[in-house]
Design a protein around this motif. Structure first.
Motif, PDB file in Angstrom:
ATOM      1  N   ALA A  50       0.833  -1.214   0.000  1.00  0.00           N
ATOM      2  CA  ALA A  50       0.000   0.000   0.000  1.00  0.00           C
ATOM      3  C   ALA A  50       0.864   1.260   0.000  1.00  0.00           C
ATOM      4  N   LEU A  51       1.971   1.229   0.746  1.00  0.00           N
ATOM      5  CA  LEU A  51       2.882   2.376   0.766  1.00  0.00           C
ATOM      6  C   LEU A  51       3.507   2.585  -0.613  1.00  0.00           C
ATOM      7  N   PHE A  52       3.974   1.509  -1.202  1.00  0.00           N
ATOM      8  CA  PHE A  52       4.615   1.591  -2.526  1.00  0.00           C
ATOM      9  C   PHE A  52       3.650   2.126  -3.579  1.00  0.00           C
ATOM     10  N   GLU A  53       2.407   1.631  -3.556  1.00  0.00           N
ATOM     11  CA  GLU A  53       1.417   2.047  -4.555  1.00  0.00           C
ATOM     12  C   GLU A  53       1.082   3.528  -4.455  1.00  0.00           C
ATOM     13  N   ASN A  54       1.306   4.107  -3.278  1.00  0.00           N
ATOM     14  CA  ASN A  54       0.983   5.519  -3.078  1.00  0.00           C
ATOM     15  C   ASN A  54       2.219   6.411  -2.969  1.00  0.00           C
ATOM     16  N   GLY A  55       3.367   5.853  -3.325  1.00  0.00           N
ATOM     17  CA  GLY A  55       4.596   6.639  -3.374  1.00  0.00           C
ATOM     18  C   GLY A  55       5.067   7.121  -2.014  1.00  0.00           C
ATOM     19  N   VAL A  56       4.810   6.327  -0.978  1.00  0.00           N
ATOM     20  CA  VAL A  56       5.194   6.702   0.390  1.00  0.00           C
ATOM     21  C   VAL A  56       6.429   5.907   0.798  1.00  0.00           C
ATOM     22  N   THR A  57       7.461   6.593   1.245  1.00  0.00           N
ATOM     23  CA  THR A  57       8.698   5.942   1.689  1.00  0.00           C
ATOM     24  C   THR A  57       8.619   5.661   3.186  1.00  0.00           C
ATOM     25  N   TYR A  58       8.896   4.414   3.551  1.00  0.00           N
ATOM     26  CA  TYR A  58       8.854   4.032   4.970  1.00  0.00           C
ATOM     27  C   TYR A  58      10.219   4.234   5.620  1.00  0.00           C
ATOM     28  N   ILE A  59      10.197   4.830   6.832  1.00  0.00           N
ATOM     29  CA  ILE A  59      11.410   4.983   7.648  1.00  0.00           C
ATOM     30  C   ILE A  59      11.115   4.426   9.038  1.00  0.00           C
ATOM     31  N   HIS A  60      11.940   3.488   9.469  1.00  0.00           N
ATOM     32  CA  HIS A  60      11.725   2.852  10.768  1.00  0.00           C
ATOM     33  C   HIS A  60      12.068   3.808  11.916  1.00  0.00           C
ATOM     34  N   ILE A  61      11.116   3.988  12.827  1.00  0.00           N
ATOM     35  CA  ILE A  61      11.325   4.767  14.043  1.00  0.00           C
ATOM     36  C   ILE A  61      10.875   3.909  15.229  1.00  0.00           C
ATOM     37  N   PRO A  62      11.780   3.518  16.127  1.00  0.00           N
ATOM     38  CA  PRO A  62      11.376   2.694  17.276  1.00  0.00           C
ATOM     39  C   PRO A  62      10.390   3.446  18.178  1.00  0.00           C
ATOM     40  N   ALA A  63       9.521   2.706  18.834  1.00  0.00           N
ATOM     41  CA  ALA A  63       8.579   3.310  19.779  1.00  0.00           C
ATOM     42  C   ALA A  63       8.200   2.276  20.832  1.00  0.00           C
ATOM     43  N   GLY A  64       8.125   2.708  22.067  1.00  0.00           N
ATOM     44  CA  GLY A  64       7.738   1.816  23.157  1.00  0.00           C
ATOM     45  C   GLY A  64       6.294   2.041  23.569  1.00  0.00           C
ATOM     46  N   LYS A  65       5.655   0.984  24.030  1.00  0.00           N
ATOM     47  CA  LYS A  65       4.263   1.071  24.483  1.00  0.00           C
ATOM     48  C   LYS A  65       4.199   1.425  25.965  1.00  0.00           C
ATOM     49  N   MET A  66       3.152   2.165  26.333  1.00  0.00           N
ATOM     50  CA  MET A  66       2.826   2.348  27.748  1.00  0.00           C
ATOM     51  C   MET A  66       1.522   1.601  28.001  1.00  0.00           C
ATOM     52  N   ARG A  67       1.649   0.406  28.576  1.00  0.00           N
ATOM     53  CA  ARG A  67       0.484  -0.447  28.788  1.00  0.00           C
ATOM     54  C   ARG A  67      -0.378   0.071  29.930  1.00  0.00           C
ATOM     55  N   ARG A  68      -1.667  -0.304  29.894  1.00  0.00           N
ATOM     56  CA  ARG A  68      -2.605   0.160  30.906  1.00  0.00           C
ATOM     57  C   ARG A  68      -2.601  -0.735  32.142  1.00  0.00           C
ATOM     58  N   TYR A  69      -1.604  -1.599  32.231  1.00  0.00           N
ATOM     59  CA  TYR A  69      -1.468  -2.483  33.392  1.00  0.00           C
ATOM     60  C   TYR A  69       0.003  -2.507  33.796  1.00  0.00           C
ATOM     61  N   ALA A  70       0.258  -2.933  35.031  1.00  0.00           N
ATOM     62  CA  ALA A  70       1.629  -2.974  35.546  1.00  0.00           C
ATOM     63  C   ALA A  70       2.449  -3.998  34.778  1.00  0.00           C
ATOM     64  N   SER A  71       3.588  -3.547  34.256  1.00  0.00           N
ATOM     65  CA  SER A  71       4.471  -4.437  33.512  1.00  0.00           C
ATOM     66  C   SER A  71       5.877  -3.865  33.523  1.00  0.00           C
ATOM     67  N   PHE A  72       6.852  -4.737  33.682  1.00  0.00           N
ATOM     68  CA  PHE A  72       8.249  -4.312  33.645  1.00  0.00           C
ATOM     69  C   PHE A  72       8.594  -3.719  32.274  1.00  0.00           C
ATOM     70  N   ARG A  73       7.873  -4.187  31.249  1.00  0.00           N
ATOM     71  CA  ARG A  73       8.129  -3.701  29.892  1.00  0.00           C
ATOM     72  C   ARG A  73       7.762  -2.221  29.754  1.00  0.00           C
TER      73      ARG A  73
END
Length: 379
Positions: A50-73
């Motif tokens: 879908a990105l290719f068909e619409n001429g959109v270049t993908y760039i990887h950007i890391p992101a961490g989740k903030m879960r709604r429950y207690a987690s070491f992650r």
């Protein structure tokens, strides 16, 4: 002119970006502008085709989740988000877009933070009736805030209210229409019987899969079943279904599919007598556009803050019934499916009630605003 998109890692965050990209290409062609460079900054590319068909270049950007429950992650993901923000800063400084368009979700946070630090204009779009935390954060410094439900405006900060406009949910052009001609042959469906389309969202839904399998023998007696299982669940669901339907005379009516691509979804929606779906805002908007009766099963609020609100906002139109997951049983799902497909007048009323819920011009409205801000910033 350069435009950057960002968003979380689900279809609900991703496909509206594709819809806006399509509308941008149309507007640029109509107004005879130089085509902008388009980028998508996120933890994953989701749908490279879908990105290719619409001429959109993908760039990887890391992101961490903030879960709604207690987690070491939650702690470790803070460092991931910090690294993502540094990566986004370097990337945005290099490509220096004229505007950043965010669909929200955890994947958007590093990019909108970096855009704020670099003073790049930000537009956010909120699909849900109750905004997510990422968009509430970005709203504090966004230039424009687009919403899909009027009720979501009250959740945003008071000083951001003047920046809010209801646009609706951007839908891909191909999904604004359904295909009925040749659809049964394409999908291998039996003729002259109802068709039940079961969608668990872009990643599937384990609870819905379990309930469907528990009443599968009775469901195939009602009609064709097109079941989007989700990629991770496909093998297991197919194996269980094979056992459940081993001696069933209607075994051939069951069609499990890991993920419905655009063409398959157009055709499946075209022949569907009723649609069983999660309550993602995108899914509801598409069902509303197709004018199909629906059974909506929202993710519980303990897991997702938005789907229950979306479901009841849509059900108020009369186009859908809502089944809460904690009350969902095989018998209840089966009885609701039977009730709708056995009453053509009810099905027709439900489908007609969806009229006007989805704004078909949402993508174009947003694309016009994106272009306007990008051109002003470019000057």
């Amino acid at each position: 002119m350069t435009i950057a998109f960002t968003g979380g890692g689900t279809g609900g965050h991703f496909y509206p970006i594709v819809a806006i990209s399509e509308a941008l290409r149309d507007l640029v062609r109509e107004e005879r502008l130089i085509a902008p460079k388009l980028y998508y900054l996120a933890p994953n590319s989701f749908d490279e085709k879908a990105l290719f068909e619409n001429g959109v270049t993908y760039i990887h950007i890391p992101a961490g989740k903030m879960r709604r429950y207690a987690s070491f992650r939650n702690i470790t993901d803070l460092f991931v988000s910090f690294a993502g923000t540094i990566s986004a800063l370097l990337t945005l400084f290099r490509i220096y877009p004229d505007v950043v368009v965010s669909k929200g979700g955890y994947g958007s946070v590093p990019t909108v933070t970096a855009a704020r630090l670099l003073r790049i204009p930000i537009i956010i779009h909120e699909s849900d009736a109750k905004p997510g935390r990422a968009n509430l954060y970005a709203a504090k410094f966004a230039k424009k805030i687009a919403i899909s439900f009027e009720s979501s405006a009250e959740y945003f900060p008071k000083n951001a209210q003047q920046n809010i406009a209801r646009t609706g949910i951007p839908i891909r052009k191909a999904l604004m229409r359904v295909e009925t001609e040749g659809a049964r042959q394409y999908l291998g469906l039996e003729a002259d019987i109802p068709t039940i389309l079961i969608l668990g969202g872009s990643q599937g839904a384990m609870k819905i899969n379990e309930v469907v399998l528990s009443c599968l023998g009775e469901l195939v007696a009602v009609g064709n079943i097109i079941h989007q299982t989700g990629q991770a669940n496909f093998k297991n669901v197919s194996a269980v279904a094979q056992v459940v339907l081993a001696k069933n005379p209607h075994e051939s009516r069951y069609h499990p599919i890991n993920f419905l691509d655009q063409v398959s979804l157009q055709r499946a929606a075209g022949v569907a007598s009723v649609i069983v779906s999660r309550a993602g805002a995108n899914a509801i908007a598409e069902i509303g556009l197709w004018k199909k009766p629906a059974i909506i099963i929202p993710i519980p609020e303990s897991v997702s803050h938005d789907q229950r609100t979306n479901a009841y906002a849509y059900a108020k139109t009369g186009a859908a019934v809502v089944l809460e997951e904690q009350n969902l049983t095989p018998h209840l799902l089966l009885s609701e499916v039977r009730r709708i497909v056995s009453d053509p007048q009810l099905a027709e009323r439900m489908g007609a009630s969806a009229a006007g819920f989805t704004d078909p011009d949402a993508a174009r409205i947003l694309a016009h605003e994106v272009l306007s801000i990008a051109l002003a910033h470019e000057v």
